[in-house]
Design a protein around this motif. Structure first.
Motif, PDB file in Angstrom:
ATOM      1  N   PRO B  61       0.720  -1.139  -0.090  1.00  0.00           N
ATOM      2  CA  PRO B  61      -0.088   0.033   0.072  1.00  0.00           C
ATOM      3  C   PRO B  61       0.711   1.149  -0.074  1.00  0.00           C
ATOM      4  O   PRO B  61       1.925   1.264   0.554  1.00  0.00           O
ATOM      5  CB  PRO B  61      -0.869  -0.158   1.393  1.00  0.00           C
ATOM      6  CG  PRO B  61       0.062  -1.195   2.083  1.00  0.00           C
ATOM      7  CD  PRO B  61       0.603  -2.096   1.243  1.00  0.00           C
ATOM      8  N   PHE B  63       0.775   4.074   1.492  1.00  0.00           N
ATOM      9  CA  PHE B  63       0.800   4.873   2.717  1.00  0.00           C
ATOM     10  C   PHE B  63       2.088   4.582   3.221  1.00  0.00           C
ATOM     11  O   PHE B  63       2.771   5.160   4.126  1.00  0.00           O
ATOM     12  CB  PHE B  63      -0.409   4.783   3.638  1.00  0.00           C
ATOM     13  CG  PHE B  63      -0.561   3.374   4.128  1.00  0.00           C
ATOM     14  CD1 PHE B  63       0.083   3.231   5.344  1.00  0.00           C
ATOM     15  CD2 PHE B  63      -1.435   2.507   3.575  1.00  0.00           C
ATOM     16  CE1 PHE B  63       0.030   2.079   5.992  1.00  0.00           C
ATOM     17  CE2 PHE B  63      -1.407   1.287   4.181  1.00  0.00           C
ATOM     18  CZ  PHE B  63      -0.683   0.924   5.622  1.00  0.00           C
ATOM     19  N   LEU B  64       2.610   3.210   3.070  1.00  0.00           N
ATOM     20  CA  LEU B  64       3.784   2.685   3.753  1.00  0.00           C
ATOM     21  C   LEU B  64       5.011   3.366   3.235  1.00  0.00           C
ATOM     22  O   LEU B  64       6.230   3.728   3.936  1.00  0.00           O
ATOM     23  CB  LEU B  64       4.054   1.169   3.352  1.00  0.00           C
ATOM     24  CG  LEU B  64       3.275   0.392   4.086  1.00  0.00           C
ATOM     25  CD1 LEU B  64       3.392  -1.292   3.541  1.00  0.00           C
ATOM     26  CD2 LEU B  64       3.349   0.217   5.662  1.00  0.00           C
ATOM     27  N   LYS B  65       4.985   3.825   1.879  1.00  0.00           N
ATOM     28  CA  LYS B  65       6.326   4.601   1.386  1.00  0.00           C
ATOM     29  C   LYS B  65       6.338   6.156   1.872  1.00  0.00           C
ATOM     30  O   LYS B  65       7.272   6.529   2.627  1.00  0.00           O
ATOM     31  CB  LYS B  65       5.977   4.662  -0.042  1.00  0.00           C
ATOM     32  CG  LYS B  65       7.060   5.598  -0.768  1.00  0.00           C
ATOM     33  CD  LYS B  65       7.140   5.856  -2.121  1.00  0.00           C
ATOM     34  CE  LYS B  65       8.055   7.019  -2.733  1.00  0.00           C
ATOM     35  NZ  LYS B  65       8.080   7.154  -3.863  1.00  0.00           N
ATOM     36  N   GLN B  67       5.117   6.771   5.222  1.00  0.00           N
ATOM     37  CA  GLN B  67       5.413   6.695   6.293  1.00  0.00           C
ATOM     38  C   GLN B  67       7.038   6.361   6.501  1.00  0.00           C
ATOM     39  O   GLN B  67       7.510   7.146   7.305  1.00  0.00           O
ATOM     40  CB  GLN B  67       4.846   5.230   6.889  1.00  0.00           C
ATOM     41  CG  GLN B  67       3.504   5.683   7.394  1.00  0.00           C
ATOM     42  CD  GLN B  67       2.913   4.233   8.277  1.00  0.00           C
ATOM     43  OE1 GLN B  67       3.705   3.108   8.062  1.00  0.00           O
ATOM     44  NE2 GLN B  67       1.593   4.262   8.541  1.00  0.00           N
ATOM     45  N   PHE B  68       7.385   5.728   5.572  1.00  0.00           N
ATOM     46  CA  PHE B  68       8.840   5.293   5.578  1.00  0.00           C
ATOM     47  C   PHE B  68       9.866   6.755   5.334  1.00  0.00           C
ATOM     48  O   PHE B  68      10.656   6.870   5.863  1.00  0.00           O
ATOM     49  CB  PHE B  68       9.338   4.382   4.634  1.00  0.00           C
ATOM     50  CG  PHE B  68      10.660   4.234   4.555  1.00  0.00           C
ATOM     51  CD1 PHE B  68      11.637   3.655   5.580  1.00  0.00           C
ATOM     52  CD2 PHE B  68      11.349   4.328   3.086  1.00  0.00           C
ATOM     53  CE1 PHE B  68      13.075   3.414   5.410  1.00  0.00           C
ATOM     54  CE2 PHE B  68      12.814   4.207   3.145  1.00  0.00           C
ATOM     55  CZ  PHE B  68      13.618   3.705   4.134  1.00  0.00           C
ATOM     56  N   ILE B  69       9.214   7.287   4.243  1.00  0.00           N
ATOM     57  CA  ILE B  69       9.967   8.602   3.839  1.00  0.00           C
ATOM     58  C   ILE B  69       9.846   9.603   5.089  1.00  0.00           C
ATOM     59  O   ILE B  69      10.863  10.348   5.252  1.00  0.00           O
ATOM     60  CB  ILE B  69       9.249   9.258   2.519  1.00  0.00           C
ATOM     61  CG1 ILE B  69       9.333   8.132   1.385  1.00  0.00           C
ATOM     62  CG2 ILE B  69       9.951  10.415   2.316  1.00  0.00           C
ATOM     63  CD1 ILE B  69      10.829   7.752   0.956  1.00  0.00           C
ATOM     64  N   TYR B  71       9.755   8.739   8.140  1.00  0.00           N
ATOM     65  CA  TYR B  71      10.520   8.556   9.233  1.00  0.00           C
ATOM     66  C   TYR B  71      12.065   8.839   8.911  1.00  0.00           C
ATOM     67  O   TYR B  71      12.458   9.337   9.855  1.00  0.00           O
ATOM     68  CB  TYR B  71      10.462   6.753   9.411  1.00  0.00           C
ATOM     69  CG  TYR B  71      11.511   6.259  10.572  1.00  0.00           C
ATOM     70  CD1 TYR B  71      10.776   6.291  11.625  1.00  0.00           C
ATOM     71  CD2 TYR B  71      12.502   5.985  10.264  1.00  0.00           C
ATOM     72  CE1 TYR B  71      11.814   5.799  12.602  1.00  0.00           C
ATOM     73  CE2 TYR B  71      13.450   5.354  11.011  1.00  0.00           C
ATOM     74  CZ  TYR B  71      13.012   5.412  12.414  1.00  0.00           C
ATOM     75  OH  TYR B  71      13.987   4.696  13.491  1.00  0.00           O
ATOM     76  N   ILE B  72      12.659   8.711   7.799  1.00  0.00           N
ATOM     77  CA  ILE B  72      14.074   8.799   7.523  1.00  0.00           C
ATOM     78  C   ILE B  72      14.161  10.576   7.570  1.00  0.00           C
ATOM     79  O   ILE B  72      15.101  10.867   7.931  1.00  0.00           O
ATOM     80  CB  ILE B  72      14.621   8.180   6.387  1.00  0.00           C
ATOM     81  CG1 ILE B  72      13.812   8.682   4.849  1.00  0.00           C
ATOM     82  CG2 ILE B  72      14.302   6.903   6.345  1.00  0.00           C
ATOM     83  CD1 ILE B  72      14.453   8.211   3.829  1.00  0.00           C
ATOM     84  N   ASN B  73      12.914  11.163   7.164  1.00  0.00           N
ATOM     85  CA  ASN B  73      13.297  12.597   7.136  1.00  0.00           C
ATOM     86  C   ASN B  73      13.539  13.287   8.621  1.00  0.00           C
ATOM     87  O   ASN B  73      14.198  13.789   8.834  1.00  0.00           O
ATOM     88  CB  ASN B  73      12.209  13.321   6.271  1.00  0.00           C
ATOM     89  CG  ASN B  73      12.334  13.282   4.857  1.00  0.00           C
ATOM     90  OD1 ASN B  73      13.471  12.906   4.329  1.00  0.00           O
ATOM     91  ND2 ASN B  73      11.195  13.196   4.015  1.00  0.00           N
ATOM     92  N   ASN B  75      14.229  11.395  10.940  1.00  0.00           N
ATOM     93  CA  ASN B  75      15.614  10.894  11.617  1.00  0.00           C
ATOM     94  C   ASN B  75      16.952  11.418  11.347  1.00  0.00           C
ATOM     95  O   ASN B  75      17.805  11.193  11.845  1.00  0.00           O
ATOM     96  CB  ASN B  75      15.444   9.396  11.774  1.00  0.00           C
ATOM     97  CG  ASN B  75      14.274   8.910  13.087  1.00  0.00           C
ATOM     98  OD1 ASN B  75      14.485   8.982  14.248  1.00  0.00           O
ATOM     99  ND2 ASN B  75      13.119   8.708  12.466  1.00  0.00           N
TER     100      ASN B  75
END
Lengths: 181, 266
Positions: B61, B63-65, B67-69, B71-73, B75
């Motif tokens: 799905p 929305f996972l991408k 969420q991940f982007i 997250y890394i932004n 962190n």
């Protein structure tokens, strides 16, 4: 490939290890589908597969420094992170409790009958597995997709360890000849 | 080691698929350094497996991408150690233990509040001291300003006459002026330069009225000289004089100790 440009694998690894977020976006765009496929083959539950994929990419992002290009391809490294995360999930108590009625028993002998045909079985490596002999398929299924050791399989299926090793070897070589076509 | 036999033993597959034991992995990696054909075999199998992994796979799905982007932004702006510290927090959040979070938040709030209170307390003390100091300084300035204003009035007042006191012969050189208001009879003594006296002695200012000395007051020379003394009731003064007397003198002037003298225009 979705992105406008492509990285050579060595260049991609360098960029990832420098924590270039654009490189991580590229990585996600190009590899998330394949990793999601592998996770789905191990964890049929869609919601759990979503969680695992997220966890896997975060782990890749965190551990990218530990990837050593001399030991294998980047995808192989990521594939094993995804596979291990998915196996950890299906073997976790919380996951078994969620499944309740379909709980995976500790006893491996029950597993042989439990392979439920799902969409995931017709994709990727599982599709290839379908062409293997049952006894070979069973070993790959238990070790690669369920994470059991050869000792556990030997005990669970009540087959001598030596036989498990021999069968495993022939299964792997069979697999090789089928996918390296 | 027969490398061809080794390659066809299934070890390449079990290594790549993550099924090899720790010992087998170590041996395989060691042999890869020696045998390029082993690396080649590994590569071929890796690529085949990779190719299969991309076949007919479901789409994750979207929305996972996102969420991940996100997250890394989030962190990448913080440092690495912070990211590691977050790990134990994840099971805490997953356990749904809102109370723990509340407790953690309360402790943080308490610490921050205490620190702020302590800072404000210290600042208040400092400010009070500064305020007191400012008040005193202002009072001093007020006094000095009053003197200067009087001095200014006196200098521009047409009724004020300046009387230069000249040192007597054989006495130490000194310099002082008398500003004398003949209408109000106020006298301002401005000392420019007079030697300090022993602690048992004082200077005394006199006015000569009708040939008689009138006491206008005893005074000391301080480090901050340029003394300005305001003295009264000097109408009809013919001259002013300064003598050196015993501290707290109550009797008449000791004319032997006459230091300075100046006549008025009367």
């Amino acid at each position: 490939m979705i992105s406008k440009f492509t990285y050579g694998e060595a260049e991609l690894v360098t960029q990832l290890q420098h924590r270039n977020n654009q490189a991580f976006t590229y990585l996600y765009d190009n590899y998330s589908k394949a990793l999601y496929g592998v996770i789905s083959q191990i964890v049929p539950d869609r919601e759990s597969a979503d969680d695992i994929l997220q966890e896997v990419f975060i782990n890749i992002w965190r551990k990218i420094e530990t990837y050593d290009i001399s030991k294998g391809r980047l995808f192989t490294w990521m594939l094993n992170i995804a596979r291990n995360a998915a196996i950890d999930k299906i073997r976790s108590k919380s996951y078994r409790n969620e499944l309740k009625n379909q709980a995976l028993p500790d006893d491996v002998s029950m597993l042989g009958d439990q392979f439920v045909k799902s969409k995931a079985d017709e994709t990727g490596l599982k599709k290839v597995l379908g062409k293997l002999k049952k006894e070979q398929r069973e070993l790959i299924e238990l070790s690669y997709f369920q994470g059991f050791t050869q000792e556990e399989i030997s005990k669970g299926l009540n087959i001598p360890l030596g036989t498990v090793k021999t069968r495993m070897r022939s299964a792997l070589l069979q697999l090789r000849s089928m996918i390296e076509q | 080691m027969n490398i061809k036999e080794y390659i066809s033993s299934g070890i390449v597959q079990s290594y790549v698929m993550g099924l090899a034991s720790k010992e087998e992995q170590a041996e395989f990696e060691q042999l890869c350094l020696e045998y390029p054909e082993l690396v080649a075999a590994r590569n071929i199998f890796e690529l085949s497996l990779e190719k299969r992994a991309f076949e007919d796979t479901p789409h994750p799905p979207a929305f996972l991408k996102e969420q991940f982007i996100n997250y890394i932004n989030q962190n990448t702006t913080t440092n690495q150690s912070k990211v590691i510290q977050m790990e134990p927090a994840i099971p805490l959040a997953q356990s749904g233990s809102g109370l723990r979070w509340l407790a953690v938040a309360s402790v943080i709030f308490l610490l921050v509040s205490s620190w702020l209170a302590y800072r404000f307390y210290n600042e208040t003390i400092t400010l009070k001291a500064e305020l007191q100091h400012t008040k005193e300084a202002q009072a001093n300035l007020g006094t000095r300003l009053k003197i200067l204003e009087d001095y200014e009035k006196m200098v521009i007042n047409p009724n004020v006459a300046v009387v230069n006191l000249t040192p007597m012969p054989e006495k130490s050189p000194a310099s002082a002026n008398i500003y004398w208001d003949s209408t109000t009879s106020n006298v301002y003594l401005i000392i420019k330069n007079m030697p300090k006296l022993p602690s048992d002695k004082q200077y005394q200012l006199w006015a000569l009225i009708d040939g008689k000395p009138k006491d206008l007051g005893l005074f000391d020379i301080k480090d901050d000289h340029k003394v300005m003394l305001k003295m009264t009731d000097t109408r009809k003064a013919e001259a002013f004089a300064i003598t050196v007397e015993k501290r707290g003198n109550t009797s008449g002037p000791d004319m032997d100790q006459l230091q300075m003298m100046g006549k008025t225009q009367l």
